[in-house]
Design a protein around this motif. Structure first.
Motif, mmCIF file in Angstrom:
data_model
loop_
_atom_site.group_PDB
_atom_site.id
_atom_site.type_symbol
_atom_site.label_atom_id
_atom_site.label_comp_id
_atom_site.label_asym_id
_atom_site.label_seq_id
_atom_site.Cartn_x
_atom_site.Cartn_y
_atom_site.Cartn_z
ATOM 1 N N PHE A 190 0.823 -1.211 0.000
ATOM 2 C CA PHE A 190 0.000 0.000 0.000
ATOM 3 C C PHE A 190 0.858 1.262 0.000
ATOM 4 O O PHE A 190 0.660 2.156 -0.818
ATOM 5 N N LEU A 191 1.810 1.358 0.909
ATOM 6 C CA LEU A 191 2.705 2.514 0.992
ATOM 7 C C LEU A 191 4.151 2.046 1.054
ATOM 8 O O LEU A 191 4.482 1.156 1.833
ATOM 9 N N ARG A 192 4.998 2.647 0.236
ATOM 10 C CA ARG A 192 6.421 2.350 0.280
ATOM 11 C C ARG A 192 7.080 3.150 1.399
ATOM 12 O O ARG A 192 6.700 4.282 1.673
ATOM 13 N N GLY A 193 8.083 2.546 2.028
ATOM 14 C CA GLY A 193 8.808 3.259 3.074
ATOM 15 C C GLY A 193 9.693 4.344 2.504
ATOM 16 O O GLY A 193 10.080 4.309 1.331
ATOM 17 N N GLY A 194 10.005 5.347 3.336
ATOM 18 C CA GLY A 194 10.876 6.436 2.910
ATOM 19 C C GLY A 194 12.295 5.936 2.641
ATOM 20 O O GLY A 194 12.806 5.064 3.342
ATOM 21 N N LYS A 195 12.947 6.498 1.631
ATOM 22 C CA LYS A 195 14.310 6.110 1.270
ATOM 23 C C LYS A 195 15.300 6.640 2.321
ATOM 24 O O LYS A 195 15.151 7.751 2.827
ATOM 25 N N GLY A 196 16.289 5.830 2.656
ATOM 26 C CA GLY A 196 17.313 6.279 3.594
ATOM 27 C C GLY A 196 18.215 7.335 2.970
ATOM 28 O O GLY A 196 18.459 7.322 1.763
ATOM 29 N N GLY A 197 18.706 8.262 3.782
ATOM 30 C CA GLY A 197 19.567 9.339 3.289
ATOM 31 C C GLY A 197 21.014 8.881 3.117
ATOM 32 O O GLY A 197 21.484 7.989 3.821
ATOM 33 N N PHE A 198 21.724 9.520 2.187
ATOM 34 C CA PHE A 198 23.138 9.207 1.974
ATOM 35 C C PHE A 198 23.992 9.810 3.085
ATOM 36 O O PHE A 198 23.733 10.922 3.567
ATOM 37 N N GLY A 199 25.027 9.090 3.473
ATOM 38 C CA GLY A 199 26.014 9.632 4.396
ATOM 39 C C GLY A 199 26.962 10.578 3.661
ATOM 40 O O GLY A 199 26.975 10.632 2.423
ATOM 41 N N ASN A 200 27.808 11.324 4.429
ATOM 42 C CA ASN A 200 28.657 12.329 3.780
ATOM 43 C C ASN A 200 29.729 11.718 2.881
ATOM 44 O O ASN A 200 30.298 12.389 2.026
ATOM 45 N N GLU A 201 29.977 10.424 3.011
ATOM 46 C CA GLU A 201 30.948 9.789 2.128
ATOM 47 C C GLU A 201 30.489 9.883 0.675
ATOM 48 O O GLU A 201 31.305 10.011 -0.245
ATOM 49 N N LYS A 202 29.172 9.874 0.444
ATOM 50 C CA LYS A 202 28.638 9.925 -0.913
ATOM 51 C C LYS A 202 28.776 11.315 -1.545
ATOM 52 O O LYS A 202 28.603 11.470 -2.743
ATOM 53 N N PHE A 203 29.071 12.333 -0.741
ATOM 54 C CA PHE A 203 29.186 13.689 -1.263
ATOM 55 C C PHE A 203 30.642 14.082 -1.536
ATOM 56 O O PHE A 203 30.925 15.200 -1.927
ATOM 57 N N LYS A 204 31.544 13.170 -1.310
ATOM 58 C CA LYS A 204 32.966 13.439 -1.545
ATOM 59 C C LYS A 204 33.257 13.418 -3.044
ATOM 60 O O LYS A 204 32.800 12.541 -3.766
ATOM 61 N N ASN A 205 34.010 14.410 -3.507
ATOM 62 C CA ASN A 205 34.454 14.435 -4.901
ATOM 63 C C ASN A 205 35.827 15.099 -4.973
ATOM 64 O O ASN A 205 36.432 15.411 -3.937
ATOM 65 N N SER A 206 36.293 15.341 -6.187
ATOM 66 C CA SER A 206 37.646 15.896 -6.344
ATOM 67 C C SER A 206 37.758 17.315 -5.821
ATOM 68 O O SER A 206 38.848 17.786 -5.486
ATOM 69 N N ILE A 207 36.658 18.028 -5.739
ATOM 70 C CA ILE A 207 36.676 19.411 -5.238
ATOM 71 C C ILE A 207 36.334 19.459 -3.753
ATOM 72 O O ILE A 207 37.024 20.092 -2.956
ATOM 73 N N ARG A 208 35.234 18.776 -3.364
ATOM 74 C CA ARG A 208 34.826 18.748 -1.949
ATOM 75 C C ARG A 208 35.392 17.472 -1.332
ATOM 76 O O ARG A 208 34.820 16.406 -1.418
ATOM 77 N N ARG A 209 36.530 17.610 -0.669
ATOM 78 C CA ARG A 209 37.239 16.447 -0.120
ATOM 79 C C ARG A 209 36.709 16.025 1.245
ATOM 80 O O ARG A 209 36.865 14.871 1.640
ATOM 81 N N ALA A 210 36.152 16.995 1.961
ATOM 82 C CA ALA A 210 35.676 16.684 3.317
ATOM 83 C C ALA A 210 34.284 17.278 3.535
ATOM 84 O O ALA A 210 34.113 18.238 4.298
ATOM 85 N N PRO A 211 33.248 16.770 2.850
ATOM 86 C CA PRO A 211 31.888 17.315 2.993
ATOM 87 C C PRO A 211 31.357 17.156 4.416
ATOM 88 O O PRO A 211 31.499 16.107 5.030
ATOM 89 N N LYS A 212 30.749 18.217 4.907
ATOM 90 C CA LYS A 212 30.209 18.205 6.278
ATOM 91 C C LYS A 212 28.680 18.121 6.265
ATOM 92 O O LYS A 212 28.027 18.587 7.174
ATOM 93 N N MET A 213 28.141 17.562 5.227
ATOM 94 C CA MET A 213 26.692 17.418 5.161
ATOM 95 C C MET A 213 26.332 15.983 4.774
ATOM 96 O O MET A 213 27.141 15.258 4.177
ATOM 97 N N ALA A 214 25.149 15.602 5.166
ATOM 98 C CA ALA A 214 24.616 14.287 4.824
ATOM 99 C C ALA A 214 23.148 14.457 4.439
ATOM 100 O O ALA A 214 22.550 15.509 4.673
#
Length: 428
Positions: free
Chosen positions: A116-140
């Motif tokens: 009937f209802l799908r559960g809410g999707k889990g949020g990504f941790g800050n490891e998923k926001f790391k890239n070549s420019i943002r090396r240490a993201p402080k958000m999740a």
């Protein structure tokens, strides 16, 4: 206690929040982000259970919620998925949106299992926001909220044959005679106060289900007497036994009774009125003048229906009716009552529309920024109040049109802007 209509609220589990953590180990000076993802929220499912025949279990508990997903943690640990919620209902239960009345689920098959209802999707941790420019993201990412909806459960009995007729014409006596049902019988109106099902067995693997509903009276389709509360229980049937007392011992006219009952069926539902009918002329043992039956028979046959003279008390004519019914049922398919609506679309339609940006000047001279875009970013990300995180947050809103909205609201260079309790100076 027979309960066939209840209103409840169901909610899917919220997704767990992602974690904004960093690797901290001895001899490792610059540990990178290692926040794990949040778990998925639990689903809400409905199951049609043959062991349940009433909605009484929902009389006192009105809120049903699946388990929330667990939050992510450091060292790339994912949150636990929430437990799904399984709601068992009787076969024949319809799940309707309380606000619009739209049909969302029709549980008309034994053992049917529907999400009937799908559960809410889990949020990504800050490891998923790391890239070549943002090396240490402080958000999740925050977990998505599970959908919540107020629904009305309506039970419509699943029978092959439905008994209709005025009170005290012999419906309860008939179902007791031909099945193992134990309907209350008495020489007074409205002996039957709730629908009952009985199984008629003709032999091995040869049977059909019959439903006895409280007697109808004129005005029943508008709720008079026991009214339309029980008429819906026969909407699913394949055919109808229309029982009429031809003896007239209560001063009733069989033709008038026949016409009035059919009129109530038509007013309630054209589909119900057009179902195959077998007319049972009961209490033939009390009829001393056959002319009365012949007159009734002539009228019914002219109306396109077949009539059977019977005596439920003596058992006369019943076997022939049952055999004929079983033969007819093999060629009659059960019609769907109505199409199911898309639940996601129904929920979307009910959400209030909010402007992308709502900018209000306060008495202190600040400009508060609210709106759907701000809500969307705040709902999606966990923002820490460190400088990098705030800058990223503002850039997101800028890309969504914040700068243009501020200019239209008359914000000048040097004015103070406040968004989600964060204040900053506006610079053109």
């Amino acid at each position: 206690m027979f309960i066939d209509e209840v209103v409840i609220t169901v909610k899917a589990g919220n997704g767990g929040d992602g974690a904004a953590t960093f690797r901290r180990e001895k001899f490792i000076q610059f540990g990178g982000p290692d926040g794990g993802d949040g778990g998925r929220g639990g689903e809400v499912r409905f199951v049609a259970d043959s062991n349940i025949n009433t909605l009484v279990d929902f009389k006192f508990k009105k809120k049903f919620q699946a388990e929330d997903g667990g939050n992510g943690a450091k060292k790339r640990c994912f949150g636990k998925n929430g437990e799904d919620l399984v709601i068992k209902v009787p076969v024949g239960t319809q799940v309707r949106d309380y606000e619009s009345g739209k049909l969302l689920l029709d549980m008309n098959t034994l053992g049917e299992h529907r999400v009937f209802l799908r559960g809410g999707k889990g949020g990504f941790g800050n490891e998923k926001f790391k890239n070549s420019i943002r090396r240490a993201p402080k958000m999740a990412e925050k977990g998505r909220e599970g959908a919540e909806v107020k629904v009305k459960l309506e039970l419509k009995l699943l029978a092959d044959v439905a008994l209709v007729g005025y009170p005290s014409v012999g419906k309860s006596s008939l179902i007791n005679k031909v099945s193992s049902a134990k309907s209350k019988v008495g020489a007074y109106h409205f002996t039957t106060l709730e629908p009952k099902l009985g199984v008629i067995r003709l032999g091995e693997e040869r049977s059909f289900v019959i439903a006895d509903i409280p007697g109808l009276i004129e005005g029943a389709s508008e709720g008079v007497g026991l009214g339309d509360k029980f008429l819906r229980h026969i909407e699913r049937c394949k055919m109808i036994y229309h029982i009429v007392d031809v003896s007239g011992i209560e001063g009733r006219d069989p033709i008038e009774d026949y016409k009035k009952i059919n009129k109530e069926l038509t007013k309630f539902s054209e589909k119900l009125a057009n179902k195959k009918q077998i007319i049972l002329a009961n209490k033939m043992d009390l009829l001393w003048e056959t002319e009365k039956y012949e007159e009734f028979k002539k009228y019914v046959e002219a109306d396109g229906h077949k009539i059977y003279p019977i005596s439920v008390i003596l058992g006369d004519g019943i076997k022939e009716v049952i055999n004929e019914t079983y033969t007819l049922l093999q060629d009659i398919k059960r019609e769907p009552l109505e199409e199911e609506a898309n639940i996601l679309q129904v929920i979307k339609e009910q959400k209030t529309t909010k402007a992308p940006f709502i900018i209000t000047e306060t008495e202190e001279g600040l400009y508060d920024v609210d709106g759907a875009m701000v809500d969307g970013v705040l709902a999606k990300y966990i923002i820490t109040y460190e400088e990098e995180s705030v800058i990223t947050f503002i850039h997101m809103l800028k890309n969504l049109g914040l700068e243009e909205a501020l200019r239209e609201a008359g914000v000048q260079d040097g004015d103070t802007i406040r968004i989600a309790d964060v204040e900053f100076d506006y610079v053109e």
